[in-house]
Design an enzyme around this catalytic site. Sequence first.
Site, short mmCIF file in Angstrom:
data_model
loop_
_atom_site.label_atom_id
_atom_site.label_comp_id
_atom_site.label_asym_id
_atom_site.label_seq_id
_atom_site.Cartn_x
_atom_site.Cartn_y
_atom_site.Cartn_z
CE LYS A 22 -34.73 60.33 21.92
NZ LYS A 22 -35.29 60.56 23.28
CG ASN A 227 -36.55 58.14 26.23
OD1 ASN A 227 -36.32 59.11 25.51
ND2 ASN A 227 -37.60 58.10 27.04
NE ARG A 332 -25.04 38.31 -5.05
CZ ARG A 332 -23.76 38.25 -5.39
NH1 ARG A 332 -23.24 37.09 -5.80
NH2 ARG A 332 -22.99 39.33 -5.34
CE LYS A 350 -23.19 40.45 -9.54
NZ LYS A 350 -22.03 40.54 -10.45
CG HIS A 362 -31.15 20.55 -9.12
ND1 HIS A 362 -32.38 19.95 -8.96
CD2 HIS A 362 -30.74 20.19 -10.36
CE1 HIS A 362 -32.67 19.24 -10.04
NE2 HIS A 362 -31.70 19.37 -10.90
CE1 TYR A 365 -23.34 33.93 -8.92
CE2 TYR A 365 -21.67 33.51 -10.60
CZ TYR A 365 -22.36 34.39 -9.78
OH TYR A 365 -22.06 35.73 -9.81
CG ASN A 376 -33.16 22.02 -18.19
OD1 ASN A 376 -34.13 21.98 -17.45
ND2 ASN A 376 -32.08 21.28 -17.98
CB ALA A 422 -23.15 16.28 -18.75
NE ARG A 439 -17.91 14.59 -22.21
CZ ARG A 439 -19.19 14.32 -22.23
NH1 ARG A 439 -20.02 15.03 -21.47
NH2 ARG A 439 -19.67 13.35 -22.97
#
Length: 459
Positions: A22, A227, A332, A350, A362, A365, A376, A422, A439
């Site tokens: 307890k 209790n 994180r 993280k 925006h 990750y 940037n 990009a 790309r």
Amino acid sequence: MSNYAIILAAGKGTRMKSDLPKVMHKVSGITMLEHVFRSVQAIEPSKIVTVIGHKAELVRDVLGDKSEFVMQTEQLGTGHAVMMAEEELATSKGHTLVIAGDTPLITGESLKNLIGFHVNHKNVATILTADAANPFGYGRIIRNSDDEVTKIVEQKDANDFEQQVKEINTGTYVFDNQSLFEALKDINTNNAQGEYYLTDVIGIFKEAGKKVGAYKLRDFDESLGVNDRVALATAEKVMRHRIARQHMVNGVTVVNPDSAYIDIDVEIGEESVIEPNVTLKGQTKIGKGTLLTNGSYLVDAQVGNDVTITNSMVEESIISDGVTVGPYAHIRPGTSLAKGVHIGNFVEVKGSQIGENTKAGHLTYIGNAEVGCDVNFGAGTITVNYDGQNKFKTEIGSNVFIGSNSTLIAPLEIGDNALTAAGSTITDNVPIDSIAIGRGRQVNKEGYANKKPHHPSQK
């Protein structure tokens, strides 16, 4: 004379319906036992003895070498629990505080006042009491016509008249130490519970003509013994208000104390603002002039001055002065954000170190990365740090521009002043002052669209 303390912490707490003892359940970030232990420090005890039993090692680990410990193998009542401390304390001269480990709201100030009252009135025993609006379940303080305490009667042993008494025993006492252990030799189990009641020593003292007194708490809330989970929630609510009030007295704006969840060890600087539904846990420290908006959740975070955190989560990270985080960001463990960093909406960082004035506005990750100053990150940037088995590091220099929707596959180094186009997938290191394009080239096939179902010519 010396002060001593006995903390009763052997019980299982059946009504909690928990595997934890307890006293190990937490109120505002620390265990109930730790709350009691901290309050006991106010009387400057020469020795603290904690009586342990159910899952003793868990309880022992909480206090470590700050207390002596004795085992109560069978839980045969409060009197029996105190008997277990005989070897540690029986021959010592002084005053002994006996307190239950499930009373997290008792304050050090009240315990100090209790000891002072006991000493000044030259009592052999002093009971800490309180007036209860609903005294059911508590032991009652029975006084004579001269207002002297004559005995304590437990709920199950109380007659109709005694059950009407509002003054209750809180379960906290101060005794002359040697008198206490002498009296414990004379108590028995002739009661409704079949237990050794510590309260029976009061009757023994009275029969012997020794002086017994009672010190009444001003705030009944301090007497709360936990209790079950209902009482645990009540204790949490009272403690939260107490904590929020102290921060407000210290110059912090807590917009709605009813919805602020601030653990007891949290530190907050002056002129900071805590909006509704903010949770601050563990060892979190907040600097001056910082704004935490509705819904923010911080655990063991170190936050500087003039920071704004908007509806975001921060865990075990360092946030320097002038940083803005959120809304809907997740910082994180192991992250460090230097001065002036902006981490925007739906950004997760993280285990990374982010340099001054870097911005990730925006949908980004950043994991296991070391990032320089004035970088940037375009929307949609991902550091690919995990191959299913190992984590790899991304190193980005200063004054780098990461184009939107860039995928950075670690291990990777991007030099100072570099740029990624990009939509690029970057698999190789990028030298200083370079542009990296990873790309497929765009191909326009003129006239092909008029063969598709969406084209007006096909309708």
